[in-house]
Design an enzyme around this catalytic site. Structure first.
Site, PDB file in Angstrom:
ATOM      1  N   SER A  72       0.823  -1.224   0.000  1.00  0.00           N
ATOM      2  CA  SER A  72       0.000   0.000   0.000  1.00  0.00           C
ATOM      3  C   SER A  72       0.852   1.267   0.000  1.00  0.00           C
ATOM      4  CB  SER A  72      -0.923   0.010   1.224  1.00  0.00           C
ATOM      5  OG  SER A  72      -1.737  -1.139   1.230  1.00  0.00           O
TER       6      SER A  72
HETATM    7  N1  SAM Z   1      -0.618  -4.968   4.003  1.00  0.00           N
HETATM    8  C1  SAM Z   1       0.080  -5.292   2.784  1.00  0.00           C
HETATM    9  C2  SAM Z   1       1.502  -4.788   2.786  1.00  0.00           C
HETATM   10  O1  SAM Z   1       1.891  -4.094   3.722  1.00  0.00           O
HETATM   11  O2  SAM Z   1       2.215  -5.134   1.835  1.00  0.00           O
HETATM   12  C3  SAM Z   1      -0.636  -4.827   1.541  1.00  0.00           C
HETATM   13  C4  SAM Z   1      -1.818  -5.621   1.305  1.00  0.00           C
HETATM   14  S1  SAM Z   1      -2.482  -5.697  -0.309  1.00  0.00           S
HETATM   15  C5  SAM Z   1      -3.095  -4.085  -0.538  1.00  0.00           C
HETATM   16  C6  SAM Z   1      -3.912  -6.682   0.125  1.00  0.00           C
HETATM   17  C7  SAM Z   1      -3.560  -8.105   0.507  1.00  0.00           C
HETATM   18  O3  SAM Z   1      -4.749  -8.728   1.006  1.00  0.00           O
HETATM   19  C8  SAM Z   1      -3.067  -8.975  -0.653  1.00  0.00           C
HETATM   20  O4  SAM Z   1      -1.840  -9.526  -0.344  1.00  0.00           O
HETATM   21  C9  SAM Z   1      -4.158 -10.021  -0.781  1.00  0.00           C
HETATM   22  O5  SAM Z   1      -3.681 -11.268  -1.228  1.00  0.00           O
HETATM   23  C10 SAM Z   1      -4.693 -10.092   0.630  1.00  0.00           C
HETATM   24  N2  SAM Z   1      -6.045 -10.643   0.762  1.00  0.00           N
HETATM   25  C11 SAM Z   1      -7.115 -10.473  -0.064  1.00  0.00           C
HETATM   26  N3  SAM Z   1      -8.185 -11.121   0.417  1.00  0.00           N
HETATM   27  C12 SAM Z   1      -7.794 -11.707   1.584  1.00  0.00           C
HETATM   28  C13 SAM Z   1      -8.462 -12.519   2.541  1.00  0.00           C
HETATM   29  N4  SAM Z   1      -9.741 -12.862   2.429  1.00  0.00           N
HETATM   30  N5  SAM Z   1      -7.754 -12.927   3.622  1.00  0.00           N
HETATM   31  C14 SAM Z   1      -6.446 -12.596   3.774  1.00  0.00           C
HETATM   32  N6  SAM Z   1      -5.761 -11.852   2.877  1.00  0.00           N
HETATM   33  C15 SAM Z   1      -6.434 -11.401   1.802  1.00  0.00           C
END
Ligand code: SAM
Length: 227
Positions: A72
């Site tokens: 992000s």
């Molecule tokens: N917090 C992260 C970082 O610091 O790099 C960025 C996160 S990215 C914007 C969103 C993440 O949420 C992705 O890695 C995606 O695979 C994960 N994601 C999506 N749906 C999810 C779910 N139901 N449970 C857990 N993770 C999920």
């Protein structure tokens, strides 16, 4: 004498401060807590960014991390961190580990971070990276975060880094009285708002919209109930 990386962090922090100021009419925050700023200063974002994107590691923008996912924007990481008002004794659940960067920022501020990532390869890489960098107070697990992580609940705060039309019920249930939850709510890729939910000591919920945002979608919401 500071090295180039340190200068870049200071420039990034200036940009974050400027953006916080510029969005204060929406967010109600003209500045972030100094310890949140310090956590952003200390966490080496370049260690969470893929090799090909190193030159942009200290730019105030999201970057690809593979698997169609992103790390992000630093301003959003800082704002979400500030909104949950992290305290040294807190136990925090993060949904969406991704690169592990947000988890590392939280780990610098609270007692324990539990982080769930639905894409197993990302969970494995983030776990190894966080261990290597010495963030001993983060546990990463592969799984669908829509159901939370009941074994370690309740949490002082929950931070969700992917967007869904509603907040999953389990995440609210796993929040302590007095707890804070921050999450992007809205449609896939558009019309989303960052929402802050608070549960008071009697379990009553209060929500407010903080800012228009654009996050990747939360996967697997169809299988869980939401409010
Ligand atoms: N917090 C992260 C970082 O610091 O790099 C960025 C996160 S990215 C914007 C969103 C993440 O949420 C992705 O890695 C995606 O695979 C994960 N994601 C999506 N749906 C999810 C779910 N139901 N449970 C857990 N993770 C999920």
């Amino acid at each position: 004498m500071k090295n180039a990386g340190e200068w870049n962090v200071e420039r990034l922090l200036d940009e974050i401060r400027d953006e916080v100021c510029a969005t204060s009419d929406y967010t109600g925050r003209a500045k972030l807590a100094e310890r949140v700023i310090e956590a952003i200063r200390q966490v080496p974002r370049h260690a969470f960014v893929p090799e090909d994107w190193q030159s942009g590691a200290y730019c105030n923008s999201p970057l690809p991390i593979g698997h169609a996912q992103t790390i992000s924007q630093p301003y959003v990481v800082a704002l979400m961190t500030d909104l949950i008002q992290p305290c040294a004794d807190d136990e925090v659940l993060e949904v969406g580990t991704g690169s592990g960067y947000q988890a590392a920022v939280l780990a610098s501020l609270v007692k324990q971070v539990y982080s769930l990532e639905i894409i197993e390869a990302l969970a494995t890489t983030a776990r190894e990276r966080l261990q290597r960098l010495g963030y001993a107070n983060v546990k990463v697990q592969a799984g669908n975060g829509c159901f939370g992580w009941p074994e370690h609940a309740p949490y002082d705060a929950v931070l969700v880094t992917a967007a869904a039309p509603q907040i999953p019920q389990a995440l609210i249930e796993q929040l302590k009285p007095g707890g804070r939850l921050v999450m992007p709510v809205g449609d896939r890729y558009s019309g989303q708002e960052l929402r802050l939910l608070k549960k008071d000591e009697r379990g009553r919920l209060e929500q407010r919209s903080v800012l228009p945002v654009r996050f990747v979608p939360l996967i697997g919401t169809a299988q869980c109930s939401s409010i």
